[in-house]
Design a protein around this motif. Structure first.
Motif, PDB file in Angstrom:
ATOM      1  N   SER A  85       0.917  -1.237  -0.242  1.00 56.71           N
ATOM      2  CA  SER A  85       0.045   0.021   0.139  1.00 56.71           C
ATOM      3  C   SER A  85       0.718   1.187   0.041  1.00 56.71           C
ATOM      4  CB  SER A  85      -0.942  -0.118   1.298  1.00 56.71           C
ATOM      5  OG  SER A  85      -1.748  -1.205   1.149  1.00 56.71           O
ATOM      6  N   LEU A  86       1.857   1.302  -1.020  1.00 53.53           N
ATOM      7  CA  LEU A  86       2.576   2.357  -0.923  1.00 53.53           C
ATOM      8  C   LEU A  86       2.013   3.822  -1.353  1.00 53.53           C
ATOM      9  CD1 LEU A  86       5.843   0.641  -2.540  1.00 53.53           C
ATOM     10  CD2 LEU A  86       5.740   1.806  -0.401  1.00 53.53           C
ATOM     11  N   LYS A  87       2.499   4.865  -0.462  1.00 49.83           N
ATOM     12  CA  LYS A  87       1.900   6.174  -0.740  1.00 49.83           C
ATOM     13  C   LYS A  87       3.222   6.939  -1.335  1.00 49.83           C
ATOM     14  CE  LYS A  87      -0.656   5.188   3.538  1.00 49.83           C
ATOM     15  NZ  LYS A  87      -0.661   5.834   4.878  1.00 49.83           N
ATOM     16  N   PRO A  88       2.647   8.262  -2.039  1.00 48.33           N
ATOM     17  CA  PRO A  88       3.685   8.991  -2.692  1.00 48.33           C
ATOM     18  C   PRO A  88       4.691   9.602  -1.437  1.00 48.33           C
ATOM     19  CG  PRO A  88       1.581   9.472  -3.475  1.00 48.33           C
ATOM     20  CD  PRO A  88       1.390   8.599  -2.224  1.00 48.33           C
ATOM     21  N   GLU A  89       4.154   9.702  -0.403  1.00 46.35           N
ATOM     22  CA  GLU A  89       5.107  10.142   0.801  1.00 46.35           C
ATOM     23  C   GLU A  89       6.010   8.810   1.339  1.00 46.35           C
ATOM     24  OE1 GLU A  89       1.657  10.125   1.035  1.00 46.35           O
ATOM     25  OE2 GLU A  89       0.880   9.701   2.799  1.00 46.35           O
ATOM     26  N   ASP A  90       5.856   7.906   0.793  1.00 47.72           N
ATOM     27  CA  ASP A  90       6.949   7.023   1.147  1.00 47.72           C
ATOM     28  C   ASP A  90       8.337   7.148   0.192  1.00 47.72           C
ATOM     29  OD1 ASP A  90       4.359   4.409   1.309  1.00 47.72           O
ATOM     30  OD2 ASP A  90       5.447   5.325   2.979  1.00 47.72           O
ATOM     31  N   THR A  91       8.067   8.081  -0.688  1.00 48.22           N
ATOM     32  CA  THR A  91       9.306   8.227  -1.673  1.00 48.22           C
ATOM     33  C   THR A  91      10.450   8.652  -0.938  1.00 48.22           C
ATOM     34  OG1 THR A  91       7.753   8.765  -3.675  1.00 48.22           O
ATOM     35  CG2 THR A  91      10.022   9.629  -3.416  1.00 48.22           C
ATOM     36  N   ALA A  92      11.431   7.975  -1.027  1.00 59.88           N
ATOM     37  CA  ALA A  92      12.817   8.242  -0.181  1.00 59.88           C
ATOM     38  C   ALA A  92      13.776   7.279  -0.857  1.00 59.88           C
ATOM     39  CB  ALA A  92      12.622   8.026   1.167  1.00 59.88           C
ATOM     40  N   VAL A  93      15.092   7.524  -0.288  1.00 59.07           N
ATOM     41  CA  VAL A  93      16.117   6.508  -0.410  1.00 59.07           C
ATOM     42  C   VAL A  93      16.076   5.633   0.879  1.00 59.07           C
ATOM     43  CG1 VAL A  93      18.462   6.125  -0.621  1.00 59.07           C
ATOM     44  CG2 VAL A  93      17.482   8.206  -1.687  1.00 59.07           C
ATOM     45  N   TYR A  94      15.987   4.245   0.510  1.00 53.43           N
ATOM     46  CA  TYR A  94      15.921   3.417   1.790  1.00 53.43           C
ATOM     47  C   TYR A  94      17.282   2.757   2.001  1.00 53.43           C
ATOM     48  CZ  TYR A  94      11.029   3.764   1.684  1.00 53.43           C
ATOM     49  OH  TYR A  94       9.416   4.329   1.787  1.00 53.43           O
ATOM     50  N   TYR A  95      17.695   2.559   3.204  1.00 54.01           N
ATOM     51  CA  TYR A  95      18.876   2.210   3.567  1.00 54.01           C
ATOM     52  C   TYR A  95      18.586   1.043   4.551  1.00 54.01           C
ATOM     53  CZ  TYR A  95      20.602   6.637   2.227  1.00 54.01           C
ATOM     54  OH  TYR A  95      21.041   7.644   1.577  1.00 54.01           O
ATOM     55  N   CYS A  96      19.411  -0.146   4.366  1.00 54.67           N
ATOM     56  CA  CYS A  96      19.614  -1.256   5.379  1.00 54.67           C
ATOM     57  C   CYS A  96      20.880  -0.840   6.306  1.00 54.67           C
ATOM     58  CB  CYS A  96      19.370  -2.521   4.795  1.00 54.67           C
ATOM     59  SG  CYS A  96      20.862  -3.051   3.920  1.00 54.67           S
ATOM     60  N   ALA A  97      20.956  -1.427   7.498  1.00 56.05           N
ATOM     61  CA  ALA A  97      21.887  -1.477   8.480  1.00 56.05           C
ATOM     62  C   ALA A  97      21.891  -2.308   9.463  1.00 56.05           C
ATOM     63  CB  ALA A  97      21.783   0.089   9.035  1.00 56.05           C
ATOM     64  N   ALA A  98      22.996  -2.662  10.044  1.00 56.42           N
ATOM     65  CA  ALA A  98      23.329  -3.430  10.969  1.00 56.42           C
ATOM     66  C   ALA A  98      23.733  -2.982  12.474  1.00 56.42           C
ATOM     67  CB  ALA A  98      24.332  -4.538  10.571  1.00 56.42           C
ATOM     68  N   SER A  99      23.155  -3.747  13.351  1.00 57.29           N
ATOM     69  CA  SER A  99      23.513  -3.072  14.691  1.00 57.29           C
ATOM     70  C   SER A  99      23.644  -4.301  15.667  1.00 57.29           C
ATOM     71  CB  SER A  99      22.278  -2.116  15.484  1.00 57.29           C
ATOM     72  OG  SER A  99      22.405  -1.725  16.588  1.00 57.29           O
ATOM     73  N   ILE A 100      24.342  -3.740  16.633  1.00 60.74           N
ATOM     74  CA  ILE A 100      24.504  -4.841  17.950  1.00 60.74           C
ATOM     75  C   ILE A 100      23.468  -4.450  19.016  1.00 60.74           C
ATOM     76  CG2 ILE A 100      26.950  -5.141  17.514  1.00 60.74           C
ATOM     77  CD1 ILE A 100      27.485  -3.197  20.052  1.00 60.74           C
TER      78      ILE A 100
END
Length: 123
Positions: A85-100
């Motif tokens: 159900s994506l919306k125009p306000e979901d427009t962005a650069v998406y990043y994944c990351a790793a944490s402890i």
């Protein structure tokens, strides 16, 4: 060192679904919390979701709860973000990351980051 590479972004229409992948290399991500963030132009990087090391526990920002699902496959050394159900306000650069840490809701909690993948949602 862990190298993370996101993929699966693109141009979609409002209401569509998209699944992002985050492939890790260098070492196993099996002991890390994996998180997804996004950053729109002119805005701060926003936490979206986190999943603990074995995938049993997940945590979502209110803005995406019920629409996005985070998952992981440690055998494939990959994390995923399914977006519905994506919306125009979901427009962005998406990043994944790793944490402890878990759930790791702040950018400061994450030690490894991917380069990001663009998601554009047209109305």
């Amino acid at each position: 060192q862990v190298q993370l590479v996101e993929s699966g972004g693109g141009l979609v229409q409002a209401g569509d679904s998209l699944t992002l992948s985050c492939a890790a290399s260098g070492r196993t991500i099996g002991s890390y919390t994996m998180g997804w963030f996004r950053q729109a132009p002119g805005k701060e990087r926003e936490f979206l979701a986190a999943i603990n090391w074995n995938g049993v526990n997940t945590y979502y920002a209110d803005s995406v709860k019920g629409r996005f699902t985070i998952s992981r496959n440690n055998a494939k050394n990959t994390a995923y973000l399914q977006m519905n159900s994506l919306k125009p306000e979901d427009t962005a650069v998406y990043y994944c990351a790793a944490s402890i840490r878990y759930p790791g809701r702040g950018v400061w909690d994450y030690v490894y980051w991917g380069q990001g993948t663009q998601v554009t949602v047209s109305s």
